[in-house]
Design a protein around this motif. Structure first.
Motif, PDB file in Angstrom:
ATOM      1  N   GLY A   1       0.820  -1.203   0.000  1.00  0.00           N
ATOM      2  CA  GLY A   1       0.000   0.000   0.000  1.00  0.00           C
ATOM      3  C   GLY A   1       0.854   1.252   0.000  1.00  0.00           C
ATOM      4  N   PHE A   2       0.181   2.371  -0.173  1.00  0.00           N
ATOM      5  CA  PHE A   2       0.880   3.652  -0.182  1.00  0.00           C
ATOM      6  C   PHE A   2       1.113   4.116   1.244  1.00  0.00           C
ATOM      7  CE2 PHE A   2       0.358   8.295   0.076  1.00  0.00           C
ATOM      8  CZ  PHE A   2       1.504   8.664  -0.588  1.00  0.00           C
TER       9      PHE A   2
ATOM     10  N   LEU B   1       7.090  11.255  -4.406  1.00  0.00           N
ATOM     11  CA  LEU B   1       5.713  11.205  -4.909  1.00  0.00           C
ATOM     12  C   LEU B   1       5.647  12.041  -6.183  1.00  0.00           C
ATOM     13  CD1 LEU B   1       2.691  10.385  -4.346  1.00  0.00           C
ATOM     14  CD2 LEU B   1       2.448  12.656  -3.295  1.00  0.00           C
TER      15      LEU B   1
ATOM     16  N   ARG C   1       5.509   5.255 -11.908  1.00  0.00           N
ATOM     17  CA  ARG C   1       5.262   4.011 -11.158  1.00  0.00           C
ATOM     18  C   ARG C   1       6.245   2.923 -11.585  1.00  0.00           C
ATOM     19  NH1 ARG C   1       0.412   3.202 -12.669  1.00  0.00           N
ATOM     20  NH2 ARG C   1       1.049   1.662 -14.207  1.00  0.00           N
TER      21      ARG C   1
ATOM     22  N   ALA D   1       6.254   6.679  -5.937  1.00  0.00           N
ATOM     23  CA  ALA D   1       4.845   6.779  -5.558  1.00  0.00           C
ATOM     24  C   ALA D   1       4.193   7.789  -6.501  1.00  0.00           C
ATOM     25  CB  ALA D   1       4.707   7.216  -4.110  1.00  0.00           C
TER      26      ALA D   1
ATOM     27  N   SER E   1      -3.043   4.923  -9.755  1.00  0.00           N
ATOM     28  CA  SER E   1      -2.111   5.752  -8.981  1.00  0.00           C
ATOM     29  C   SER E   1      -2.369   5.560  -7.492  1.00  0.00           C
ATOM     30  CB  SER E   1      -2.273   7.223  -9.356  1.00  0.00           C
ATOM     31  OG  SER E   1      -3.581   7.663  -9.014  1.00  0.00           O
ATOM     32  N   ASP E   2      -1.385   5.948  -6.669  1.00  0.00           N
ATOM     33  CA  ASP E   2      -1.545   5.798  -5.221  1.00  0.00           C
ATOM     34  C   ASP E   2      -2.566   6.782  -4.660  1.00  0.00           C
ATOM     35  OD1 ASP E   2       0.465   3.745  -4.797  1.00  0.00           O
ATOM     36  OD2 ASP E   2       1.911   5.283  -5.368  1.00  0.00           O
TER      37      ASP E   2
END
Lengths: 244, 244
Positions: free
Chosen positions: B2-3, B182, B195, B200, B224-225
């Motif tokens: 997960g992010f 990010l 990605r 991120a 996308s996160d």
């Protein structure tokens, strides 16, 4: 050929000693980290000795004696030597040494830097141009609140000032001619390197840069287009503004 | 996996379409320069056609079909083609064409960009990361008053996003891990590229980016996160702050 303020479009600023007060910042952090570890180290003297190893260590890279390495690596090698010389190597483990190297990432601006750069920025592209690595400079500039338009580093040329490529890579990235860039620095070697690469030069006197026991470079000994005592004075001098 | 917002240290922002409104800016300048020359050109439609040639022209570089060239050069080639196609080539001399290419150096920020970036900057290193050249980005960011900590460009890797090296060169210069960055972008191809390079991702929806007649990329089609509608929303989402 005289200096033509109207030709200048970019003001490129050296960082260590010129824009930030490395000695005060490093001395304070060295003294604090040493105190934590129960070691008495005079921060100022230690900072002086550390900085003294800076030019020779870079010259081994510029001269081709060794591959390009980050300034952080050079700082670390000098630090290891110095701790050994002082007989305190055992008191500083890996973590402490890393923190000491990172002292060079957090340094206070000279009093005139923030306002002076902000003034210059109204008329010029104002860039940091230092031998510090890109990440180091980004941290340093952010921490000290220095209002640069962009950060440039000799790292982008994988060499060090005063090698011409360090200046000329920055010039090319900004898509200007060398003579359209004014290099501002407190050190004769940097001014000489910039001039040889075809840049205009402003020597910024920082008499206290190296503390009370080491004499800083003086304007009388430096050949430059301008001499100023701070970024505020430079902003006033350049008020004629850029060619537009 | 997960992010993890706590892992993020750098927010890297795409520029054209994500941070600035290229279409409004280019359309206005095209219309003005055309009018000066007594030619009726609908600025918006011209901007759309010009931008449509952007990805294919870059792909010829990324795919190795030609050497790396500045984005300005790609813009100029597309412009020359377009003026020919519209049958107005004779009305635009060298000077006018240069001014048109430089329209991409002066574009307005989206309404939320300046404040949102300022908010993000309190907790993160906030970098521009665009296919625009370093000089173009420096001009653009300065003109739009965008408060970035530093400017990074695919030019530094001499390739273009979405090639992995465009992202990874930036990551290395900032001395972080890919997962600590990010990437914020309004385009699926950019999010996909980031990605794949291990960054991120935050997809920032700009439904009006391409004007009324072209559909912009939509969140539903992008993996996308994070998904946000502006930099202000992103700053709020990231308020958990960086790992320190």
């Amino acid at each position: 050929m005289g200096f033509d303020v109207g030709a200048i479009r970019v003001v490129a600023c050296d960082i260590f000693g010129t824009t930030v007060d490395w000695r005060t910042g490093v001395a304070r952090q060295v003294a604090a980290i040493a105190a934590e570890r129960g070691v008495a180290l005079e921060g100022g003297a230690f900072a002086d000795d550390w900085r003294e190893r800076y030019l020779p260590s870079m010259q081994r890279v510029s001269g081709g004696e060794r591959e390009w390495v980050y300034l952080d690596t050079l700082h670390r090698e000098s630090l290891d030597e110095l701790l050994e010389l002082r007989g305190v190597a055992d008191a500083f483990d890996e973590g402490a040494r890393r923190r000491l190297v990172r002292a060079w990432h957090r340094l206070p601006a000279w009093e005139d830097s923030v306002d002076g750069l902000a003034g210059l920025r109204e008329r010029y592209v104002v860039a940091a141009l230092s031998n510090g690595g890109f990440a180091l400079l980004t941290n340093l500039v952010k921490g000290a609140g220095l209002p640069f338009d962009c950060i440039l580093s000799a790292e982008l040329a994988r060499t060090y000032k005063p090698e011409p490529e360090a200046y000329l890579t920055a010039v090319r990235l900004l898509d200007v001619d060398p003579a359209e860039v004014l290099m501002v620095a407190a050190h004769k070697w940097d001014i000489d390197g910039a001039r040889e690469a075809g840049l205009a030069t402003a020597f910024l006197e920082r008499p206290l840069e190296k503390g009370p026991s080491v004499t800083a470079d003086r304007a009388d000994d430096v050949e430059s287009d301008l001499v100023v005592r701070g970024f505020g004075e430079l902003a006033v001098l350049l008020e004629a503004g850029p060619r537009t």
